[in-house]
Design an enzyme around this catalytic site. Structure first.
Site, short mmCIF file in Angstrom:
data_model
loop_
_atom_site.label_atom_id
_atom_site.label_comp_id
_atom_site.label_asym_id
_atom_site.label_seq_id
_atom_site.Cartn_x
_atom_site.Cartn_y
_atom_site.Cartn_z
N LYS A 107 0.81 -1.22 0.00
CA LYS A 107 0.00 0.00 0.00
C LYS A 107 0.85 1.27 0.00
O LYS A 107 0.39 2.32 -0.42
CB LYS A 107 -0.97 -0.02 1.17
CG LYS A 107 -2.00 -1.14 0.97
CD LYS A 107 -3.05 -1.17 2.03
CE LYS A 107 -4.16 -2.16 1.68
NZ LYS A 107 -3.73 -3.56 1.82
C1 PLP Z 1 -4.40 -4.60 1.38
C2 PLP Z 1 -3.64 -5.86 1.25
C3 PLP Z 1 -4.06 -6.87 0.39
C4 PLP Z 1 -5.35 -6.77 -0.41
O1 PLP Z 1 -5.27 -5.81 -1.44
P1 PLP Z 1 -6.62 -5.26 -2.13
O2 PLP Z 1 -6.17 -4.15 -3.01
O3 PLP Z 1 -7.50 -4.82 -1.02
O4 PLP Z 1 -7.21 -6.41 -2.89
C5 PLP Z 1 -3.26 -7.98 0.27
N1 PLP Z 1 -2.12 -8.12 1.00
C6 PLP Z 1 -1.70 -7.17 1.85
C7 PLP Z 1 -0.45 -7.40 2.62
C8 PLP Z 1 -2.44 -6.01 2.00
O5 PLP Z 1 -2.00 -5.06 2.83
#
Ligand code: PLP
Length: 455
Positions: A107
């Site tokens: 993220k």
């Molecule tokens: C947020 C997250 C996901 C999921 O991603 P999305 O975009 O919500 O599908 C998967 N793995 C980790 C480590 C995350 O932080």
């Protein structure tokens, strides 16, 4: 570049307004009016690829040199010269490590840029906003890190009490910036997300506090994530298959957009944990909400994947009214089907889906450790298991490694017997004081708190 709402009943906006708005006023999500095509000019660095991908979406709302500076600053916070390096896992199967940013999850790729976009746009307009967000663990810390130095932004992050890891919680609650607040909600991630949506749908409140969103419904996040899919095909050629540990469908949607823009991506494999609403949808062509189960991969403990709405809008030939009606029925009945021809046109050629139980996830972490000596986090493991199921000879398989193993040390230790150490820049995380408040799953209480934080 102009942006329209997936529910067809909100003002058409340019990039800067879309970034600040987050959610559209009709409750829909903003998407560009058309998908730009990637230039054929080669790029030699991640930040060059980012400029190529992002420029057409930003258009004239930010000048070229400023955008270039914001991109360079955003990815200078990553602790690897390639920003998102690709490493070998097993024959025909590689990992793209998306976790070298400040908070150790993918993220950061989007939120480092989003924080800088916000501050730039707001300072040029002389405005301030309050960002309100829900997190299942990783968004919150990444969003906070992205805006902790922003003079024009206050941020309030809601997280489900007891359902995020200690590392995740401390990464949020130990940030000592006057513009940062965290709230532990007595409920699930979906409850937190519903509270945020309700605050946005409460027009008076939204305007009084100039609310804004950074959860994965914000267009700029989806946009920033398109870059690493293009980077993957730059390095590996194509066509390639990419497996994506999936929760809110934001990450994998970015892959689909990269494909629409011309990147040679063949299959996108949606990897779910036990919360497998998407996998069941891809198997049965019908979406049915159930309750959320806590798992070893908490950032994917989601039942209603909000970004799916953007794909649904495409499946409805960009008819916002049809999309709005379909979603209203889904909210009412908890179930939603799509037509066989829609499925055949939009889903079948590209999407594959698989699920992983916690048992599978631990076994995958263990087998990767035994085969390679590498520790992978439980979310990445959900992806690796799915990738192994769908790998085909002759087509490179890339799994997106979405978190650093040290972010989920308990699960990694359980699988491999060795507790992964936090990287140096986070070594004192457990010595810092925490700042957070507890609130019930109640809109009035949360609104009252947000109002009280107004500086
Ligand atoms: C947020 C997250 C996901 C999921 O991603 P999305 O975009 O919500 O599908 C998967 N793995 C980790 C480590 C995350 O932080």
């Amino acid at each position: 570049m102009r942006y329209v709402s997936t529910r067809g009943n909100a003002p058409i906006l340019g990039f800067a307004d879309v970034v600040l708005a987050g959610l559209a006023t009709d409750g829909g999500l903003y998407v560009p009016e058309a998908w730009p095509q990637l230039p054929s000019a080669p790029a030699s660095r991640y930040t060059d690829v980012a400029m190529q991908v992002i420029s057409p979406f930003v258009d004239n709302d930010i000048d070229h040199d400023t955008l270039s500076r914001l991109i360079t600053e955003s990815y200078a916070t990553f602790r690897h010269p390639d920003v998102v390096p690709i490493v070998d896992l097993e024959p025909g199967h590689q990992l793209m490590e998306l976790f070298h940013g400040p908070t150790l999850a993918f993220k950061d790729v989007a939120l480092q840029l989003l924080g800088r976009l916000f501050d730039h746009i707001l300072s040029s307009r002389g405005e301030k906003v309050t960002i309100v967000g829900a997190t299942s663990g990783d968004t919150g810390s990444a969003a906070i890190d992205g805006v902790k130095n922003c003079a024009h932004v206050d941020i309030v992050i809601l997280y489900p009490k007891g359902r995020v890891s200690d590392v995740q919680r401390r990464q949020m609650t130990t940030v000592d910036s006057p513009n940062v607040r965290t709230v532990a909600i007595d409920g699930t991630f979906d409850d937190c997300q519903d509270l945020v949506k309700a605050m946005f749908n409460h027009a008076e409140f939204r305007e009084a506090h100039n609310l804004s969103a950074v959860n994965s419904i914000n267009w700029a996040r989806v946009m920033a994530q398109v870059v690493y899919y293009v980077e993957a095909t730059r390095k590996l050629g194509g066509p390639i298959d990419v497996t994506v540990p999936t929760g809110n469908f934001g990450n994998v949607l970015s892959g689909w957009i990269a494909q629409q823009m011309g990147a040679p991506l063949r299959h996108l494999i949606v990897a779910s944990n036990q919360n497998d609403i998407l996998t069941r949808f891809f198997e049965s062509q019908s979406m049915k909400a159930t309750t959320v189960h806590p798992t070893l991969s908490p950032s994917m403990d989601i039942q209603v994947s909000s970004n799916f709405e953007r794909l649904l809008f495409e499946m409805n030939n960009r008819d916002g009214a049809v999309t709005a009606t379909q979603l209203a029925r889904f909210r009412q009945l908890g179930t939603m089907g799509v037509e066989p021809d829609q499925f055949a046109q939009w889903i079948a050629p590209t999407f594959r889906a698989a699920r992983s139980s916690d048992h599978d996830t631990l076994a995958t972490m263990r087998s990767v450790f035994e085969n390679t000596g590498m520790q992978i986090d439980p979310h990445t493991a959900v992806g690796v298991k799915a990738a192994r199921e769908f790998a085909e000879d002759g087509v490179p398989m890339l799994t997106l490694a979405t978190a650093h193993p040290a972010k989920f040390p308990d699960a990694v230790e359980r699988a491999t017997g060795i507790r992964p150490a936090l990287p140096e820049h986070l070594a004192n995380l457990f010595d810092l004081p925490e700042r957070t408040v507890d609130l019930p799953n109640d809109l009035d209480a949360v609104e009252a708190y947000v109002a009280s934080t107004h500086r």
